[in-house]
Design a protein around this motif. Sequence first.
Motif, mmCIF file in Angstrom:
data_model
loop_
_atom_site.group_PDB
_atom_site.id
_atom_site.type_symbol
_atom_site.label_atom_id
_atom_site.label_comp_id
_atom_site.label_asym_id
_atom_site.label_seq_id
_atom_site.Cartn_x
_atom_site.Cartn_y
_atom_site.Cartn_z
ATOM 1 N N SER A 160 167.170 130.036 76.866
ATOM 2 C CA SER A 160 167.107 128.607 77.211
ATOM 3 C C SER A 160 166.778 128.415 78.682
ATOM 4 C CB SER A 160 168.435 127.930 76.867
ATOM 5 O OG SER A 160 168.690 127.995 75.481
ATOM 6 N N PHE A 161 167.416 129.200 79.552
ATOM 7 C CA PHE A 161 167.091 129.131 80.982
ATOM 8 C C PHE A 161 165.617 129.488 81.208
ATOM 9 C CE2 PHE A 161 171.716 129.513 82.085
ATOM 10 C CZ PHE A 161 171.766 128.394 82.899
ATOM 11 N N ALA A 162 165.148 130.517 80.504
ATOM 12 C CA ALA A 162 163.752 130.938 80.651
ATOM 13 C C ALA A 162 162.793 129.844 80.192
ATOM 14 C CB ALA A 162 163.513 132.215 79.847
ATOM 15 N N SER A 163 163.156 129.122 79.132
ATOM 16 C CA SER A 163 162.305 128.048 78.613
ATOM 17 C C SER A 163 162.144 126.927 79.626
ATOM 18 C CB SER A 163 162.890 127.494 77.308
ATOM 19 O OG SER A 163 162.894 128.486 76.298
ATOM 20 N N ILE A 164 163.226 126.625 80.350
ATOM 21 C CA ILE A 164 163.156 125.594 81.388
ATOM 22 C C ILE A 164 162.206 126.028 82.503
ATOM 23 C CG2 ILE A 164 164.482 124.383 83.166
ATOM 24 C CD1 ILE A 164 166.903 124.530 81.261
ATOM 25 N N ILE A 165 162.318 127.287 82.917
ATOM 26 C CA ILE A 165 161.451 127.813 83.978
ATOM 27 C C ILE A 165 159.992 127.822 83.531
ATOM 28 C CG2 ILE A 165 160.895 129.866 85.350
ATOM 29 C CD1 ILE A 165 163.895 130.605 85.145
ATOM 30 N N LEU A 272 159.794 112.687 78.672
ATOM 31 C CA LEU A 272 159.580 113.787 77.725
ATOM 32 C C LEU A 272 160.130 115.091 78.289
ATOM 33 C CD1 LEU A 272 158.375 114.713 75.043
ATOM 34 C CD2 LEU A 272 156.200 115.065 76.218
ATOM 35 N N GLY A 273 159.855 115.344 79.570
ATOM 36 C CA GLY A 273 160.388 116.551 80.198
ATOM 37 C C GLY A 273 161.898 116.549 80.258
ATOM 38 N N SER A 274 162.462 115.366 80.484
ATOM 39 C CA SER A 274 163.923 115.253 80.538
ATOM 40 C C SER A 274 164.552 115.531 79.180
ATOM 41 C CB SER A 274 164.321 113.850 81.018
ATOM 42 O OG SER A 274 163.850 113.612 82.321
ATOM 43 N N ILE A 275 163.897 115.035 78.119
ATOM 44 C CA ILE A 275 164.418 115.256 76.764
ATOM 45 C C ILE A 275 164.410 116.747 76.426
ATOM 46 C CG2 ILE A 275 163.896 114.927 74.304
ATOM 47 C CD1 ILE A 275 163.108 112.062 74.980
ATOM 48 N N MET A 280 167.555 121.988 76.060
ATOM 49 C CA MET A 280 167.897 123.308 76.582
ATOM 50 C C MET A 280 169.329 123.340 77.119
ATOM 51 S SD MET A 280 165.337 125.240 76.014
ATOM 52 C CE MET A 280 165.039 124.284 74.539
ATOM 53 N N ILE A 281 169.758 122.233 77.724
ATOM 54 C CA ILE A 281 171.146 122.161 78.203
ATOM 55 C C ILE A 281 172.110 122.239 77.019
ATOM 56 C CG2 ILE A 281 172.869 120.646 79.281
ATOM 57 C CD1 ILE A 281 170.599 119.643 81.116
ATOM 58 N N PHE A 330 172.346 117.369 70.736
ATOM 59 C CA PHE A 330 173.013 117.900 69.549
ATOM 60 C C PHE A 330 172.108 118.901 68.815
ATOM 61 C CE2 PHE A 330 175.730 113.856 69.299
ATOM 62 C CZ PHE A 330 176.811 114.486 69.889
ATOM 63 N N TYR A 331 170.807 118.606 68.812
ATOM 64 C CA TYR A 331 169.842 119.490 68.143
ATOM 65 C C TYR A 331 169.836 120.867 68.802
ATOM 66 C CZ TYR A 331 165.268 121.309 66.669
ATOM 67 O OH TYR A 331 164.256 122.100 66.173
ATOM 68 N N GLY A 332 169.865 120.901 70.127
ATOM 69 C CA GLY A 332 169.885 122.176 70.847
ATOM 70 C C GLY A 332 171.118 122.999 70.522
ATOM 71 N N ILE A 333 172.285 122.328 70.424
ATOM 72 C CA ILE A 333 173.524 123.023 70.070
ATOM 73 C C ILE A 333 173.429 123.605 68.656
ATOM 74 C CG2 ILE A 333 175.995 122.757 69.631
ATOM 75 C CD1 ILE A 333 176.030 120.554 71.765
ATOM 76 N N ALA A 334 173.022 122.747 67.702
ATOM 77 C CA ALA A 334 172.991 123.151 66.290
ATOM 78 C C ALA A 334 171.986 124.257 66.029
ATOM 79 C CB ALA A 334 172.677 121.935 65.416
ATOM 80 N N LEU A 335 170.828 124.170 66.669
ATOM 81 C CA LEU A 335 169.765 125.138 66.400
ATOM 82 C C LEU A 335 170.193 126.553 66.765
ATOM 83 C CD1 LEU A 335 166.880 125.177 65.306
ATOM 84 C CD2 LEU A 335 166.053 124.964 67.658
#
Length: 408
Positions: A160-165, A272-275, A280-281, A330-335
Amino acid sequence: MFNKITIKQDNPINNYKNVAHAFFLSLAITIAEPSTVLPLIIEHFSNSVIVVGLFVSLLRGGAILTQLYAAFYAQSYKRVLPYLKKVFFFRWLSWFTIGLSIFIVGDTNKTLTLLFIGLGLFGFSLCAGFGAIYFKELQAKLFSKQYRGKTMANRQVAGSFASIISGGVAGYILNHFEAPLNYAYLFIISSFIMGIGFFIFTTIDDEPLKKNVQEKEKNFGLFIKNAFLILKKDKRLQQQTLAIFLSFAYYLSIPFVILEAKSSVTITGWILGSIITVQMIGSILGSSLLWRQIDNYEKMLSLSFIFMILTFTVALFATNSYMYALVFFFYGIALDGFRNSGMNLIIEIAPEEKRPIYTAIQTNLSSFGLFFPIIGGLLLKSFESYGVIYFLTILLLFSGLVISRKLK
């Protein structure tokens, strides 16, 4: 004696290498993100939406086709790391070839470039089918049940951290170079980043020798027959596979959430970037604070269903950017919960000698859920209501939750 075995099995160095592999792989793949950047690349070389859909499907389809075949051979392997090294090499080569073909051929012959891109994507996906079987075998060998949940959660946090970068890296390249050179650079640069992760993982220490191996059948047809006999006899495998298939119900709606958001909220690049960042958060917090604390994977699966139901419950009533951010949180947590529990559940129930077969059965049958977006699109076109597909998604997810609660 027991403590020594546990310490050797749960080697912290292997955990670090496992996590580093996830970081560099996520960093590489997100640079050429298949759900956003890849369609733009294909659209550049072809105006057909059918071709765009076909090429996006190539990134997944090959893996589904090869997992049973990979399991046919893997069941007799005492060690799988030597085979995984070959898989990594061909995956890297396939990805690098895509960038190289765009760089060399590019717009001079768009049809030929598309052909090379298609072959590269299919090769990358095809190798993933073999790699998934070997990877799960290694996870089962290297880490105990309790430790495995933690290392997989660590992998998800790192990814997730890598995806943000990588989102920032991709944006920089796309903005500073003209198409199609910027697309070529994306794949070429990301292939070398991917190679770092592959190399680190191949240096994993002390792969245990598998003592309980299954004698390979005389032919693949007999293997398929035996696989269906296993499925017929193992009620737990049937229930678990059905539950994981229903976990894919989020695909029925999730591709269309952002489309509904555009109709009610002005979706700027910043929003969009914030979403995406919020998702990722959610993934990071879910993995670090929740999933890594749970080694009861039936419970993890059930909790993942609850978070995914919350996702689409909020989507039903979403009217502003903050509510849509909550949807993707919630989607990020569940996935991540679904990914972690699905992999570990099959490892837990499979006899050691039949683990590759069990993995392939569950993955292949549950992967029919990847066709849910097609059904969602047809329903959306027919009823012209996002609420209909959200409600149906919640209903299917609730059915999965009920089945997951019955898993013992």
